[in-house]
Scaffold this active site. Structure first.
Site, mmCIF file in Angstrom:
data_model
loop_
_atom_site.group_PDB
_atom_site.id
_atom_site.type_symbol
_atom_site.label_atom_id
_atom_site.label_comp_id
_atom_site.label_asym_id
_atom_site.label_seq_id
_atom_site.Cartn_x
_atom_site.Cartn_y
_atom_site.Cartn_z
ATOM 1 N N HIS A 72 0.823 -1.217 0.000
ATOM 2 C CA HIS A 72 0.000 0.000 0.000
ATOM 3 C C HIS A 72 0.858 1.269 0.000
ATOM 4 O O HIS A 72 2.040 1.261 0.367
ATOM 5 C CB HIS A 72 -0.926 0.009 1.205
ATOM 6 C CG HIS A 72 -0.179 0.018 2.526
ATOM 7 N ND1 HIS A 72 0.363 1.161 3.061
ATOM 8 C CD2 HIS A 72 0.104 -0.984 3.386
ATOM 9 C CE1 HIS A 72 0.959 0.872 4.205
ATOM 10 N NE2 HIS A 72 0.820 -0.431 4.431
ATOM 11 N N GLU A 76 -2.596 -7.193 7.360
ATOM 12 C CA GLU A 76 -1.242 -7.095 7.887
ATOM 13 C C GLU A 76 -1.090 -7.957 9.139
ATOM 14 O O GLU A 76 -2.085 -8.321 9.795
ATOM 15 C CB GLU A 76 -0.904 -5.635 8.193
ATOM 16 C CG GLU A 76 0.510 -5.391 8.736
ATOM 17 C CD GLU A 76 1.631 -5.877 7.818
ATOM 18 O OE1 GLU A 76 1.647 -7.091 7.500
ATOM 19 O OE2 GLU A 76 2.507 -5.067 7.467
#
Length: 232
Positions: A8, A81
């Site tokens: 990201h 994550e």
């Protein structure tokens, strides 16, 4: 099949050196610009995606939107994550010297970090590798997942090119499976992807072999990266 594996764009927590983990932090203006420029460059190069998969966390999902354009995005919790437990949200500059938490081992001794992670309510690297490997077995390889569920991938044509939008540690877990590596001491092989950096992988369904053809590639202007060289 071509796999574009992207981390990201930047967030305010990246800029503040705060450990994000599963905390749902949005892209900051720089992160939006990184992802937007990456998407523009892909379209200039004629790179489009048959399918797009993303972590459900907004920083990865928004990156996928900006990069892939008008393509349906499938979210999957296995692409979230790594969870850091009570370490999450703290500044890494404070965590490093804090001997009461295992973060000091995170980069330099992942085997030791893996062993100690549960003591602070954090997800182990072993668990991360299991869920990310399960994602690839199901979505890319068309095999049964660890729960034994038949995914049905065998019955349909695999896409020519997919985008996976996720996170720094998550992507290293995916790469452990891609390399066929079960040794956690190699977890950080190749280093951390830069924000909006892309690893390129080819998967051959006939042989079941993955080939990594590019790592940490940047498709946005270099000056954007220069603004935040030392981010997590």
């Amino acid at each position: 099949m071509e796999i574009y594996l992207i981390r990201h764009g930047t967030t305010a927590w990246n800029a503040a050196f705060r450990l994000q983990g599963k905390t749902d932090t949005p892209l900051d203006p720089l992160g939006i610009e990184m992802a937007r420029c990456t998407g523009e460059r892909f379209r200039e190069l004629g790179i489009t995606f048959d399918r797009v998969y993303s972590s459900p966390l907004s920083r990865a999902y928004r990156t996928a939107e900006l990069v892939a354009g008008r393509v349906d995005i499938t979210t999957d919790p296995r692409l979230e994550e790594l969870g850091f437990g009570i370490q999450e949200g703290r500044c890494i500059r404070d965590l490093g010297p804090d001997e009461s938490v295992p973060f000091r081992f995170f980069k330099n001794d992942p085997v030791q970090y893996d062993r100690l992670a549960p003591t602070v309510g954090a997800e182990s690297l072993t668990a991360l590798c299991e869920r990310t490997g399960d994602f690839l077995r199901e979505v890319v390889e068309g095999r049964r997942n660890i729960s034994g569920r038949n995914t049905g991938e065998e019955a349909r044509k695999l896409p020519d090119r997919i985008l996976i939008s996720a996170h720094g540690a998550c992507n290293k877990g995916l790469l452990m499976h891609i390399r066929g590596d079960g040794d956690l001491s190699n977890f950080w092989e190749g280093g951390l992807q830069p924000n909006c950096g892309v690893d390129l992988i080819v998967y051959d369904p006939e042989t079941g072999i993955y080939t990594i053809t590019g790592t940490g590639r940047i498709y946005y202007p270099e000056e954007l990266l220069q603004r935040f060289r030392n981010l997590l």
